[in-house]
Design an enzyme around this catalytic site. Structure first.
Site, short mmCIF file in Angstrom:
data_model
loop_
_atom_site.label_atom_id
_atom_site.label_comp_id
_atom_site.label_asym_id
_atom_site.label_seq_id
_atom_site.Cartn_x
_atom_site.Cartn_y
_atom_site.Cartn_z
N PRO A 119 1.36 -10.52 -3.14
CA PRO A 119 1.25 -9.77 -4.39
C PRO A 119 2.35 -8.78 -4.71
O PRO A 119 2.48 -8.36 -5.85
CB PRO A 119 -0.09 -9.05 -4.25
N HIS A 120 3.16 -8.38 -3.72
CA HIS A 120 4.13 -7.31 -3.99
C HIS A 120 5.42 -7.49 -3.19
O HIS A 120 5.40 -7.36 -1.96
CB HIS A 120 3.57 -5.93 -3.62
N TYR A 121 6.51 -7.74 -3.84
CA TYR A 121 7.84 -7.70 -3.20
C TYR A 121 7.94 -8.57 -1.96
O TYR A 121 8.40 -8.13 -0.92
CB TYR A 121 8.22 -6.26 -2.86
#
Length: 196
Positions: A119-121
Site C-alpha cells: 500500500p505505500h512506497y
C-alpha cells in the site's frame, strides 16, 4: 533433498489461470522468465467475467484504478483489486483477487496472489508474493544483486542456482514484512521484521 522451496509448499493456488502458470514448475521462480508470454497467452484466450481495459490489460469485476496510476501491458488485474494514486504496473504483472497496490508503489514482472497488499512506497520486481502477503511502508523486493551475478537461493543446506540475474522475493502465503528505521547516537539502522 529439502523440497521446501516449491510452489505447493509456499502457495495456496485456487484461480485456474494461476494454477496454469505453476503447473510445470518445481520452483516458483521458473515461471518468471516466461511470465510475459504466459500472460499474453491468457489474455488472448480470455477469462470469463474479465474485460479488456486497453490492449494487453485484462481486468476483473469491481476493480478500482486511480486516474494517476500507470499500467503498461501485459497485465491481469483480478476481481476487487485497488490500484491507487501514483501506482506503476510496469508490465508482466498478475494481481490476484483483492490486491492493493498503493501510492508510489511499483510492480514489474511479478505475480501477486490473492489479497496481497503493497500500500505505500513499495517496489516489487521479479517476485512472487503468496496469498495475503503484506508489505509494510517502504518494503523493497529488490531484484538485482549488487555484483550483477546470477541469483542463487538457499534451501536448507543446498544452494539452488536459478540461472537468473534478476530475482526479487519469493514470499509464501501470509508473510508480513515490516521495515523500521531508527536513529541512535548518529547511527542509522534499518530493521526488517518478517512474520509468517
Amino acid at each position: 533433498m529439502n523440497n521446501s522451496i516449491n510452489c505447493k509448499e509456499l502457495f495456496t493456488i485456487n484461480d485456474f489461470f494461476l494454477k496454469e502458470l505453476f503447473s510445470d514448475n518445481k520452483h516458483p521462480w521458473e515461471t518468471l522468465p516466461n511470465l510475459r508470454r504466459l500472460i499474453e497467452s491468457i489474455i488472448e484466450q480470455g477469462i470469463d467475467g474479465y474485460s479488456l481495459m486497453k490492449p494487453g490489460v485484462l481486468i476483473g469485476k469491481d476493480v478500482s484504478i486511480a486516474d494517476s496510476a500507470r499500467i503498461e501491458s501485459p497485465v491481469i488485474i483480478a476481481d476487487g483489486c485497488e490500484v491507487r494514486h501514483g501506482a506503476y504496473l510496469r508490465g508482466s504483472v498478475i494481481l490476484g483477487k483483492g490486491c492493493v497496490i498503493g501510492n508510489s508503489s511499483e510492480v514489474k514482472n511479478s505475480i501477486l496472489m490473492n489479497k496481497v497488499q503493497a500500500p505505500h512506497y513499495n517496489y516489487i520486481g521479479d517476485s512472487i508474493l503468496g496469498r495475503g502477503v503484506h508489505l509494510g511502508a517502504g518494503a523493497i523486493c529488490s531484484n538485482l544483486r549488487s555484483d550483477k551475478q546470477h541469483v542463487s537461493v538457499k534451501d536448507g543446506t543446498l544452494c539452488l542456482k536459478t540461472g537468473m540475474r534478476k530475482l526479487g522475493a519469493i514470499l509464501g502465503d501470509g508473510v508480513e514484512i515490516i521495515v523500521t528505521h531508527t536513529e541512535r547516537e548518529n547511527i542509522h539502522n534499518t530493521i526488517i521484521y518478517i512474520f509468517a
